[in-house]
Write a protein that holds these residues in place. Sequence first.
Motif, mmCIF file in Angstrom:
data_model
loop_
_atom_site.group_PDB
_atom_site.id
_atom_site.type_symbol
_atom_site.label_atom_id
_atom_site.label_comp_id
_atom_site.label_asym_id
_atom_site.label_seq_id
_atom_site.Cartn_x
_atom_site.Cartn_y
_atom_site.Cartn_z
ATOM 1 N N MET A 38 0.849 -1.189 0.000
ATOM 2 C CA MET A 38 0.000 0.000 0.000
ATOM 3 C C MET A 38 0.885 1.240 0.000
ATOM 4 N N GLU A 39 0.363 2.341 -0.550
ATOM 5 C CA GLU A 39 1.101 3.599 -0.576
ATOM 6 C C GLU A 39 0.170 4.753 -0.218
ATOM 7 N N LEU A 40 0.695 5.680 0.574
ATOM 8 C CA LEU A 40 0.026 6.947 0.888
ATOM 9 C C LEU A 40 0.954 8.053 0.431
ATOM 10 N N THR A 41 0.569 8.773 -0.626
ATOM 11 C CA THR A 41 1.486 9.691 -1.282
ATOM 12 C C THR A 41 0.797 10.984 -1.703
ATOM 13 N N VAL A 42 1.643 11.985 -1.986
ATOM 14 C CA VAL A 42 1.190 13.235 -2.596
ATOM 15 C C VAL A 42 2.126 13.531 -3.756
ATOM 16 N N GLU A 43 1.563 14.001 -4.870
ATOM 17 C CA GLU A 43 2.366 14.278 -6.061
ATOM 18 C C GLU A 43 1.865 15.527 -6.780
ATOM 19 N N ALA A 44 2.553 15.872 -7.868
ATOM 20 C CA ALA A 44 2.158 17.007 -8.713
ATOM 21 C C ALA A 44 2.697 16.774 -10.115
ATOM 22 N N ALA A 45 2.116 17.457 -11.081
ATOM 23 C CA ALA A 45 2.565 17.334 -12.466
ATOM 24 C C ALA A 45 2.186 18.590 -13.228
ATOM 25 N N ASP A 46 2.922 18.845 -14.327
ATOM 26 C CA ASP A 46 2.631 20.042 -15.092
ATOM 27 C C ASP A 46 1.254 19.981 -15.749
ATOM 28 N N TRP A 47 0.818 18.758 -16.140
ATOM 29 C CA TRP A 47 -0.478 18.647 -16.806
ATOM 30 C C TRP A 47 -1.650 18.868 -15.861
#
Length: 538
Positions: A498-507
């Motif tokens: 399992m993963e608990l994450t935060v991310e971002a992207a240009d799109w």
Amino acid sequence: MKKMKLCSILAALLCTAALAVACNDKPGPNPETTADVTADVTADVTAEVTNSDTKEETQAMTEEKVTTEETTEAETECHLLFEDNFDGTELDNTKWERLSESERENKPSAEKSVWKDDMSYTDGNGHLILKIQYVEGEGILCGAVQTKTPFESGYGYYEASVKFPLTYGISSAFSLTGASGELDILRSEASNNGVTYRQGVAVGEGDPQTLEASPQNFLNLYDGRFHAFGVLSDESGYTFYIDGVESGHVEAAVLENGSLTLSSLAPRALGASTTVCRDNLLQAQQIVVDYVRAWSSLPETVGKAVNTEPQLLLTEDFDGTEIDFTKWKYAPEWTRNDYCYWSNEMSVLDGEGHLATKMEWDSEVNRLKSGALWSAADYGYGYYEASIKFPKAYGTWGAFWMMCGDVWMESAADGVEIDIVESINNQDGLYQHALHSNYGNLNSLGPTRLFTTDIYDGEFHTFGVLRAENGYFFYVDRKLSAIVPYYQYTPCPVPGRMELTVEAADWTGAGTPECLAQLPAQMLTDYVRVWDSMPEFD
């Protein structure tokens, strides 16, 4: 003479009163109660005898009282009319008859299935098995049985404990079938349009009255476990039950002389004539029935199918001030894309019972610095749930997800990414479920966009998925939100993290003024739970 007649009548009525007390499961007549009854009956009968001119009138009145009391007692008593627990190695031919193609002559020609005797049998472990399989040159073969003796009165309670298959192109049913109509105690259907189940009745001419059993009111019925389905037929119509919970009511005429039927059909309208259906049925599917019962009225205990208790494999409430590294580990501190990298310092406990997965803009490298936590152990089939409060932060998204097996393999059974929830496009109030496999060709299903629940209201919401042999079942706030059956996306049995994450992207808009204005931010997780099968919730 009047005194003698009065004594005889009193004796008869007192015997009747004593019997009535005994039928109510009391240890015996209470002297005080008996005295009260005697006084009341004496007064009534004295008045009747005084006003009666003949012996015949008195006897008629007495017989009428006794008959009324007996009838009332009979009407309120619940009798078990029929029961089969399918013990032994042979189907009880005194209770059931197998249905064959000859019984389907009046069925719609659009159906593509054939009822065969050898597709219905007991397994020797207390179950009735109704097989469903495609055989080259013969078509789709199905099992079907019905009770030999019809139930003359339409009134009563009918119930069965069944595992219904999640099988493309198939309509499976537990029903009460008579000459004047059909009562679907539960009918399950699966097609390209999704998986549905319904309860309803079609009596006489005209359109059937159908009650849709709303999935959000019940836990998943296709989790590979037994569920109890029942219906009460009385003066008010039909009241339906699922696992002991009332699921709805339909006002309709009583269906008399009906036989209980367990069957499957393959309607063309569900896709039975397609290659997809035939290919999925090369390996036999089956309906498994644990018991069938019928009562004269509603029993004291409405059935709740007995299942093996789900085992809790992981419980994490994020108490304390330090992450429990027997349960979790940091994700590698790597760059996710041009606008995001993971840093260990961004995953912390807030001291108030929450995991805080933080995100802030690193102006030196012009990227989002964010947190990512992985489970220390891998888990396979089962139910996964987390309670999360998502922020609104333009250009970013938080996620509760899994990585299982080798996602670069061609088959989804060998590896899959399961996005239980992603808050992508949170600035618009959107979020999604998704499945990804075969990364080389990015074999994806989804995203499944949801609009029914506002998860950006500043409150915690629960997100879950059931991973099962027959598909993926997604939940939001413990309400079923999406089903991905096995024939749309092959389930992966390989355990994963399992993963608990935060991310971002240009799109998504990372790095824009709108994004920077809403940072820093954090995703809070209140708890994570893992069961080996679907748990029962209130």
